[in-house]
Write an enzyme that holds these catalytic residues in place. Structure first.
Site, PDB file in Angstrom:
ATOM      1  N   GLY A 268       0.838  -1.186   0.000  1.00  0.00           N
ATOM      2  CA  GLY A 268       0.000   0.000   0.000  1.00  0.00           C
ATOM      3  C   GLY A 268       0.873   1.236   0.000  1.00  0.00           C
ATOM      4  N   HIS A 269       0.249   2.378   0.256  1.00  0.00           N
ATOM      5  CA  HIS A 269       0.970   3.648   0.258  1.00  0.00           C
ATOM      6  C   HIS A 269       1.211   4.174   1.666  1.00  0.00           C
ATOM      7  CE1 HIS A 269      -0.373   4.654  -4.151  1.00  0.00           C
ATOM      8  NE2 HIS A 269       0.316   3.531  -4.054  1.00  0.00           N
ATOM      9  N   GLY A 270       1.018   3.324   2.670  1.00  0.00           N
ATOM     10  CA  GLY A 270       1.325   3.714   4.029  1.00  0.00           C
ATOM     11  C   GLY A 270       0.134   4.306   4.759  1.00  0.00           C
TER      12      GLY A 270
END
Length: 393
Positions: free
Chosen positions: A232-234
């Site tokens: 994911g992107h965090g």
């Protein structure tokens, strides 16, 4: 008393062992059938019950169309979802929602069930991460204006857009949530929250194609603990400043979480040439484990994906009282820490304490960059922290 809601027929029967002061409404349908109308009827009856009620979706796999389950209701409602509900895989309807739970005081959702958004075909036509002018795709599950709510032991897979969106909640707990989508699925944020007060996200696993958790404007008193994120992107606060009339963000706490193979780690992002002037403050990240995370710690006040803004105009979003403490693990690139604050409104009162981030790439060692911020340093920092503001030309 209890009610049994079949696909086309409603039966009423007594249920031994269930409280005489509560109502039970069970969806009765063969696996593979469409339960949209049966669920709506069961919920509508439960919502009118003067005592606490429970709606049960049994084990099995069912089709579920677009549905809004909204109050206000006369008493608390619990939905126990044991089976899997599947959305329509069609991408041509242009609708922005699939399942909505809204305007209920005393709402519970549990049971170990699965929401399957059938998003595979939709991802191929989703370009909202590239342009403002895009066809909106449905959010899988919307929680709108819930008060005193609990969502536990629920899974969401393959959403077309966001998996879960929380708006206008007060006193809500989300516990043991499992969210899954491929890492290349666009805009599939795990849990997006905004304009809510007093939300907890606990003991959850989020693997998706965008932010695992994203915090929108107007969010207050968010507590995230024991969440595993990746891919994911965090975990992101923002983006903020894209739209006008955004509200302040305050009291955000992210503790004891793990980030694995994510594109970003702990991130605060605001748009330059912002359409509003709000403040994000009292944001604290603590006791975080990193495993090969790109950009582990990032304040980005020049967030401008696909050049959709004017970077020459400084962000008007004010950031204050922010801390990153006990952050440890490995970075996927040399940019271990980047604090890139607005030249128009430099970040105020940023604390960095006990950072230990390793990077073993050939272009190393790891770096710690600052722009328009002078952080207060506590404990030890690896890589070595900037101790004075560095302003970009």
């Amino acid at each position: 008393m209890g009610a049994y809601f079949g696909v086309s027929t409603i039966f009423v029967f007594c249920l031994l062992g269930f409280s005489a002061n509560a109502e039970l409404f069970t969806i009765g349908a063969p696996s593979g059938s469409d339960i949209t109308q049966a669920l709506l009827k069961a919920f509508t009856s439960a919502c009118q019950s003067p005592t606490a009620s429970r709606v049960v979706i049994p084990k099995g796999e069912f089709k579920l169309g677009e549905i809004e389950l909204r109050g206000p209701c006369k008493a608390p409602i619990e939905i126990t979802m044991k089976g899997t509900v599947k959305a329509d895989g069609n991408t041509n309807h242009g609708k922005e929602k699939w399942v909505v739970f809204g305007n209920i005081n005393g709402f519970k959702l549990n049971g170990g069930g699965v929401f399957d958004g059938e998003g595979n075909a939709a991802w191929r036509v989703n370009n909202c991460h590239k342009t403002f002018e895009c066809k909106k795709l449905p959010i899988s599950i919307r929680f709108d204006f819930l008060v005193n709510a609990e969502v536990r032991d629920i899974s969401s897979i393959d959403a077309k857009n966001f998996h879960m969106n929380v708006l206008g909640a007060k006193n809500m707990t989300m516990d043991n949530i499992k969210i899954t989508a491929p890492e290349d699925s666009p805009n599939t944020d795990g849990i997006h929250l905004g304009r809510s007060d007093g939300v907890k996200i606990l003991n959850s696993v989020i693997s998706t194609g965008d932010d695992c958790i994203s915090v929108g404007d107007g969010m207050k008193n968010l507590h995230v603990e024991k969440v595993v994120c990746g891919p994911g992107h965090g975990i992101s606060v923002g983006s903020l400043g894209r739209y006008g009339h955004e509200q302040d963000v305050t009291a955000i706490k992210i503790i004891n979480c793990t980030l694995q193979e994510t594109d970003n780690g702990l991130r605060i992002k605001t748009w330059p040439s912002a359409a509003c002037s709000t403040t994000a403050s009292d944001i604290h990240f603590e006791d975080i484990i990193l495993n090969n995370v790109n950009n582990p710690i990032l304040i980005d006040q020049e967030y401008c994906p696909w050049n959709q803004c004017n970077k020459k105009k400084a962000s008007t979003i004010k950031l204050a009282n922010i801390s990153f403490k006990k952050i440890r693990g490995t970075s996927g690139n040399k940019d271990a820490v980047k604090l890139l604050c607005s030249r128009g409104y430099p970040c105020r009162n940023v604390e960095i304490g006990d950072i230990n981030i390793k990077y073993s790439g050939a272009d190393g060692p790891a770096t710690f960059q600052c722009s328009n911020v002078s952080p207060k340093l506590l404990g030890t920092q690896s890589p070595k922290a900037c101790s004075a503001p560095v302003t970009k030309a």
